[in-house]
Design an enzyme around this catalytic site. Structure first.
Site, short mmCIF file in Angstrom:
data_model
loop_
_atom_site.label_atom_id
_atom_site.label_comp_id
_atom_site.label_asym_id
_atom_site.label_seq_id
_atom_site.Cartn_x
_atom_site.Cartn_y
_atom_site.Cartn_z
CE LYS A 1 7.71 3.21 -4.13
NZ LYS A 1 7.61 2.23 -3.15
CB SER B 1 9.53 -1.16 -4.67
OG SER B 1 8.66 -0.25 -3.56
CB SER C 1 9.23 -0.41 -0.52
OG SER C 1 9.15 -1.76 -1.33
N1 GLN Z 1 9.92 -6.33 -1.74
C1 GLN Z 1 8.47 -6.43 -1.22
C2 GLN Z 1 7.54 -6.76 -2.19
O1 GLN Z 1 8.03 -6.88 -3.37
C3 GLN Z 1 8.06 -5.04 -0.48
C4 GLN Z 1 7.76 -4.08 -1.45
C5 GLN Z 1 7.12 -2.73 -0.80
O2 GLN Z 1 7.31 -2.57 0.38
N2 GLN Z 1 6.44 -1.96 -1.77
O3 GLN Z 1 6.42 -7.00 -1.91
#
Ligand code: GLN
Length: 465
Positions: A73, A148, A172
């Site tokens: 990532k 994400s 994410s």
């Molecule tokens: N969707 C969640 C957020 O935007 C989790 C994102 C993540 O785990 N990086 O905070």
């Protein structure tokens, strides 16, 4: 069946060369059909592959991960490579050092293939909040990849990589794994060092694998886990015994959160599928208990209050002075302002503004400290639940996978899609997405450090599908 083991056997049996394997995957990544790729690491990958081939040709033994192509990532430092966090601010930033988890994989001989597209700084649930364009779902390209870590999930699902390292702050890894029908583990907080991961919300950020089999998840976890002097929150942990994972787990008490399932927000299809999965578990002889828990709205608002506060603080270092793009203004203050407003995405700006509001004088007692208090109560509730049960099951999301463009301009809807993932992040618990059980998958959660139990139970669940 472990894909890692299968490729390992092919390499050792000289059915394929590592270079040919890597070349084939590099070609697929360059084609970039799903927009899952930020940078292809051609040189690094081919150089590492040549070393593996030389060893095999010399008759030397190779380790299980040696020669296995993996994705990263684009929030992890890999020395000398671009690490953009899918943002304009860092799009020309090159890492000065390598993240601990990635270094451990490199030391084990795994092949770094690609920096993967994601929501900028981890801010999102669809992988559309990225300056490299929306990532497309690997199963249906008109749908979002989830976020994400969307690029990471898609690359694994499409077999562009054998596994990928994602990051999970509030879902994410788990949510895109569910949307692309693969496995994704968010480990216990601290089990894998965060050193070299760009911080989003430091108190819930975790590093974990996405892969096509449970065994592959375990193999990767055993390499990347461990206490690290460079991350004071990291912890030592026991090895996951892969031989145990295939035996039927005995006497496991299963629970689920009643109010996740009995409410109006859940899609009726997901509810029916989830309840059918519970029936199969009962038929296999396990007890299933309905548990009381916080409602999803409380979990989502507590998480976003704390996550925004932490990200506002973490991102304050990105002002164009030490890192990244800089836009000159009339004076220093204006330089900061223009640099940050031109180079952060709208969603990231929303979170910085929200987080600074939450932390500001006059508001912090009522909002931030209230959030901290609720978090303590959530943690206490988990503790008492895990006295009663060993495993908690839940859907990954309340709704089916959105179409591209559907949630990007509706932040509230996007935040609500995290309803079932964020609670476990606040509790710092290990939790695995399995690609079955509901159309966006099922989450198998255990008490802290119970990764082996989770994976073993998931393996049983896979067999009764
Ligand atoms: N969707 C969640 C957020 O935007 C989790 C994102 C993540 O785990 N990086 O905070």
């Amino acid at each position: 069946m472990s894909l890692i083991q299968k490729i390992h056997n092919q390499l050792v049996g000289k059915e394929i060369t590592c270079t040919a394997l890597v070349q084939e995957k590099l070609n697929l990544l360059r084609e970039n059909k799903y927009n899952s790729v930020n940078v292809v690491l051609d040189e690094l990958a081919l150089e590492a592959a040549a070393k593996v081939d030389a060893k095999i040709n010399n008759g030397e033994e190779i380790g299980l991960l040696e020669g296995i192509p993996f994705g990263i990532k684009d929030v992890y430092m890999v020395q000398g490579t671009y690490t953009s966090a899918s943002s304009d601010l860092l799009k020309n930033y090159k890492s000065a050092y390598t993240a601990t988890a990635i270094q451990k994989l490199l030391d084990a001989g795994a092949i770094p293939m690609v920096k993967e597209n994601c929501d900028s700084f981890g801010h999102g649930s669809s992988s559309e909040n990225t300056v490299f364009g929306s990532v497309k779902n690997a199963i249906n390209t008109s749908l979002v990849a989830g976020g994400s870590s969307g690029g990471s999930a898609v690359n694994v699902a499409a077999e562009y990589t054998v596994f990928s390292i994602g990051g999970d702050t509030g879902g994410s890894i788990r949510q895109p794994a569910g949307y692309n029908k693969i496995y994704g583990l968010k480990p216990t907080y601290g089990r894998v060092s965060r050193f070299g991961l760009m911080a989003y919300a430091s108190s819930t950020d975790t590093v974990g694998p996405l892969a096509k089999s449970i065994e592959d998840i375990a193999i990767v976890m055993n390499v990347i886990s461990g206490k690290d002097s460079k991350d004071q929150t990291s912890i030592a942990s026991e090895k996951i015994e892969t031989s145990v994972l295939t035996s039927k787990p005995n006497g496991v008490r299963v629970g689920y959160f009643k109010n996740f399932i009995e409410n109006d927000a859940i899609d009726p299809v997901i509810k029916t599928q989830f309840l059918a999965t519970l029936e199969k578990i009962k038929e296999a002889g396990y007890s299933v208990e309905a548990l009381d828990f916080f409602d999803a709205d409380t979990l989502v608002s507590t998480y976003y209050t704390l996550a925004m506060a932490e990200t506002a603080s973490n991102l304050s270092r990105l002002d164009g002075t030490n890192y990244g793009e800089r836009v000159e203004g009339k004076n220093l203050k204006e330089t900061y302002m223009v640099t940050r407003s031109e180079n952060f995405t709208e969603e990231t700006q929303r979170r910085i503004v929200g987080g600074n509001q939450v932390l500001s004088q006059g508001f912090s007692d009522a909002i931030y400290l209230k959030g901290q208090q609720l978090r303590k109560e959530i943690e206490a509730a988990f503790e008492s639940d895990f006295d009663k049960v060993d495993i908690v099951l839940s859907p990954v999301t309340p709704s089916s996978v959105p179409k591209i463009g559907e949630v990007l301009n509706n932040p509230h809807a996007m935040y609500l899609s995290d309803a079932y993932t964020v609670g476990f992040s606040l509790g710092q618990l290990p939790t695995l997405t399995c690609p079955f059980g509901t159309e966006t998958g099922i989450q198998v959660t255990g008490a802290k450090n119970k990764e082996q139990k989770i994976l073993q139970f998931a393996n049983f669940l896979n067999q009764v599908q």
